[in-house]
Design a protein around this motif. Sequence first.
Motif, PDB file in Angstrom:
ATOM      1  N   LEU A 172       0.830  -1.200   0.000  1.00  0.00           N
ATOM      2  CA  LEU A 172       0.000   0.000   0.000  1.00  0.00           C
ATOM      3  C   LEU A 172       0.867   1.253   0.000  1.00  0.00           C
ATOM      4  O   LEU A 172       1.688   1.450   0.885  1.00  0.00           O
ATOM      5  N   LYS A 173       0.675   2.086  -1.004  1.00  0.00           N
ATOM      6  CA  LYS A 173       1.346   3.389  -1.052  1.00  0.00           C
ATOM      7  C   LYS A 173       0.484   4.346  -0.231  1.00  0.00           C
ATOM      8  O   LYS A 173      -0.649   4.635  -0.591  1.00  0.00           O
ATOM      9  N   PHE A 174       1.021   4.824   0.887  1.00  0.00           N
ATOM     10  CA  PHE A 174       0.204   5.569   1.831  1.00  0.00           C
ATOM     11  C   PHE A 174       0.389   7.085   1.772  1.00  0.00           C
ATOM     12  O   PHE A 174      -0.298   7.816   2.478  1.00  0.00           O
ATOM     13  N   ASP A 175       1.299   7.557   0.940  1.00  0.00           N
ATOM     14  CA  ASP A 175       1.541   8.997   0.851  1.00  0.00           C
ATOM     15  C   ASP A 175       1.595   9.404  -0.612  1.00  0.00           C
ATOM     16  O   ASP A 175       2.211   8.715  -1.423  1.00  0.00           O
ATOM     17  N   GLU A 176       0.949  10.518  -0.938  1.00  0.00           N
ATOM     18  CA  GLU A 176       0.901  10.953  -2.341  1.00  0.00           C
ATOM     19  C   GLU A 176       2.239  11.471  -2.851  1.00  0.00           C
ATOM     20  O   GLU A 176       2.541  11.350  -4.034  1.00  0.00           O
ATOM     21  N   LYS A 177       3.050  12.043  -1.976  1.00  0.00           N
ATOM     22  CA  LYS A 177       4.310  12.655  -2.405  1.00  0.00           C
ATOM     23  C   LYS A 177       5.483  11.679  -2.404  1.00  0.00           C
ATOM     24  O   LYS A 177       6.368  11.787  -3.232  1.00  0.00           O
ATOM     25  N   ARG A 178       5.484  10.751  -1.465  1.00  0.00           N
ATOM     26  CA  ARG A 178       6.592   9.807  -1.348  1.00  0.00           C
ATOM     27  C   ARG A 178       6.207   8.452  -1.920  1.00  0.00           C
ATOM     28  O   ARG A 178       5.039   8.103  -1.990  1.00  0.00           O
ATOM     29  N   ARG A 179       7.175   7.675  -2.286  1.00  0.00           N
ATOM     30  CA  ARG A 179       6.920   6.351  -2.870  1.00  0.00           C
ATOM     31  C   ARG A 179       6.859   5.250  -1.817  1.00  0.00           C
ATOM     32  O   ARG A 179       6.825   4.074  -2.141  1.00  0.00           O
ATOM     33  N   PHE A 180       6.851   5.634  -0.565  1.00  0.00           N
ATOM     34  CA  PHE A 180       6.824   4.647   0.510  1.00  0.00           C
ATOM     35  C   PHE A 180       5.620   3.717   0.387  1.00  0.00           C
ATOM     36  O   PHE A 180       4.524   4.147   0.071  1.00  0.00           O
ATOM     37  N   ARG A 181       5.862   2.451   0.678  1.00  0.00           N
ATOM     38  CA  ARG A 181       4.798   1.445   0.659  1.00  0.00           C
ATOM     39  C   ARG A 181       4.922   0.577   1.912  1.00  0.00           C
ATOM     40  O   ARG A 181       6.024   0.325   2.388  1.00  0.00           O
ATOM     41  N   PHE A 182       3.775   0.127   2.405  1.00  0.00           N
ATOM     42  CA  PHE A 182       3.761  -0.816   3.518  1.00  0.00           C
ATOM     43  C   PHE A 182       3.766  -2.227   2.943  1.00  0.00           C
ATOM     44  O   PHE A 182       3.142  -2.486   1.921  1.00  0.00           O
ATOM     45  N   ASP A 183       4.418  -3.158   3.627  1.00  0.00           N
ATOM     46  CA  ASP A 183       4.379  -4.553   3.193  1.00  0.00           C
ATOM     47  C   ASP A 183       2.936  -5.048   3.180  1.00  0.00           C
ATOM     48  O   ASP A 183       2.486  -5.646   2.213  1.00  0.00           O
ATOM     49  N   TRP A 184       2.219  -4.811   4.275  1.00  0.00           N
ATOM     50  CA  TRP A 184       0.785  -5.110   4.373  1.00  0.00           C
ATOM     51  C   TRP A 184       0.124  -3.953   5.100  1.00  0.00           C
ATOM     52  O   TRP A 184       0.763  -3.263   5.892  1.00  0.00           O
ATOM     53  N   ALA A 185      -1.149  -3.778   4.859  1.00  0.00           N
ATOM     54  CA  ALA A 185      -1.903  -2.758   5.591  1.00  0.00           C
ATOM     55  C   ALA A 185      -3.345  -3.200   5.741  1.00  0.00           C
ATOM     56  O   ALA A 185      -3.894  -3.884   4.876  1.00  0.00           O
ATOM     57  N   ILE A 186      -3.921  -2.797   6.855  1.00  0.00           N
ATOM     58  CA  ILE A 186      -5.349  -2.960   7.086  1.00  0.00           C
ATOM     59  C   ILE A 186      -5.900  -1.542   7.120  1.00  0.00           C
ATOM     60  O   ILE A 186      -5.867  -0.881   8.170  1.00  0.00           O
ATOM     61  N   PRO A 187      -6.340  -1.038   5.965  1.00  0.00           N
ATOM     62  CA  PRO A 187      -6.738   0.368   5.862  1.00  0.00           C
ATOM     63  C   PRO A 187      -7.829   0.779   6.845  1.00  0.00           C
ATOM     64  O   PRO A 187      -7.781   1.889   7.388  1.00  0.00           O
ATOM     65  N   GLU A 188      -8.798  -0.090   7.114  1.00  0.00           N
ATOM     66  CA  GLU A 188      -9.899   0.259   8.021  1.00  0.00           C
ATOM     67  C   GLU A 188      -9.382   0.584   9.426  1.00  0.00           C
ATOM     68  O   GLU A 188      -9.992   1.362  10.150  1.00  0.00           O
ATOM     69  N   LEU A 189      -8.267  -0.008   9.817  1.00  0.00           N
ATOM     70  CA  LEU A 189      -7.673   0.227  11.135  1.00  0.00           C
ATOM     71  C   LEU A 189      -6.507   1.207  11.074  1.00  0.00           C
ATOM     72  O   LEU A 189      -5.941   1.537  12.116  1.00  0.00           O
ATOM     73  N   LYS A 190      -6.157   1.594   9.874  1.00  0.00           N
ATOM     74  CA  LYS A 190      -4.957   2.403   9.640  1.00  0.00           C
ATOM     75  C   LYS A 190      -3.753   1.728  10.321  1.00  0.00           C
ATOM     76  O   LYS A 190      -2.982   2.328  11.042  1.00  0.00           O
ATOM     77  N   LEU A 191      -3.647   0.434  10.042  1.00  0.00           N
ATOM     78  CA  LEU A 191      -2.610  -0.406  10.620  1.00  0.00           C
ATOM     79  C   LEU A 191      -1.687  -0.913   9.514  1.00  0.00           C
ATOM     80  O   LEU A 191      -2.144  -1.509   8.538  1.00  0.00           O
ATOM     81  N   ALA A 192      -0.397  -0.667   9.684  1.00  0.00           N
ATOM     82  CA  ALA A 192       0.614  -1.127   8.732  1.00  0.00           C
ATOM     83  C   ALA A 192       1.431  -2.234   9.381  1.00  0.00           C
ATOM     84  O   ALA A 192       1.719  -2.186  10.574  1.00  0.00           O
ATOM     85  N   ILE A 193       1.809  -3.220   8.573  1.00  0.00           N
ATOM     86  CA  ILE A 193       2.645  -4.315   9.041  1.00  0.00           C
ATOM     87  C   ILE A 193       3.870  -4.360   8.142  1.00  0.00           C
ATOM     88  O   ILE A 193       3.750  -4.444   6.924  1.00  0.00           O
ATOM     89  N   GLU A 194       5.033  -4.310   8.778  1.00  0.00           N
ATOM     90  CA  GLU A 194       6.297  -4.306   8.046  1.00  0.00           C
ATOM     91  C   GLU A 194       7.143  -5.498   8.467  1.00  0.00           C
ATOM     92  O   GLU A 194       7.262  -5.789   9.656  1.00  0.00           O
ATOM     93  N   TYR A 195       7.733  -6.170   7.481  1.00  0.00           N
ATOM     94  CA  TYR A 195       8.691  -7.235   7.765  1.00  0.00           C
ATOM     95  C   TYR A 195      10.079  -6.714   7.418  1.00  0.00           C
ATOM     96  O   TYR A 195      10.329  -6.328   6.268  1.00  0.00           O
ATOM     97  N   GLU A 196      10.933  -6.675   8.412  1.00  0.00           N
ATOM     98  CA  GLU A 196      12.300  -6.175   8.230  1.00  0.00           C
ATOM     99  C   GLU A 196      13.226  -7.346   7.951  1.00  0.00           C
ATOM    100  O   GLU A 196      13.424  -8.190   8.806  1.00  0.00           O
ATOM    101  N   GLY A 197      13.774  -7.387   6.756  1.00  0.00           N
ATOM    102  CA  GLY A 197      14.641  -8.501   6.371  1.00  0.00           C
ATOM    103  C   GLY A 197      16.081  -8.306   6.794  1.00  0.00           C
ATOM    104  O   GLY A 197      16.992  -8.426   5.983  1.00  0.00           O
TER     105      GLY A 197
END
Length: 119
Positions: free
Chosen positions: A42-67
């Motif tokens: 999920l790309k969560f910002d219009e200006k930056r290319r940042f993306r979340f690995d997973w997101a639950i938009p209804e909760l505004k919850l992002a899940i990131e896996y750090e490799g």
Amino acid sequence: MDTKRPQKKIKIEKVSIEKQTIQLVLEQFKNKNLIKDFVTELKFDEKRRFRFDWAIPELKLAIEYEGIFSKKSRHTTVSGYSTDVEKYNLATTQGWIVLRYTAANYLNFEQDLNKLLSL
């Protein structure tokens, strides 16, 4: 005369048990109607290319896996880690909760999600 055909590059996607486990937990929560849906990348910002690995938009919850445990990981370089910090701070200022996991703690995800849903 060279008759060799150029070989197509095959992209091999690395699949980790950790990422598969997080995905499976999300699918189970969705199937049990504990969450409406989740999305990947999920790309969560219009200006930056940042993306979340997973997101639950209804909760505004992002899940990131750090490799961080792989031999080559941008998460362990100064610039890569700093970019991650910038991403997480931007997400937080926009009201997102960001859960971060590694190979050492990914099994906590289901418990953490249960806690958040019981609030």
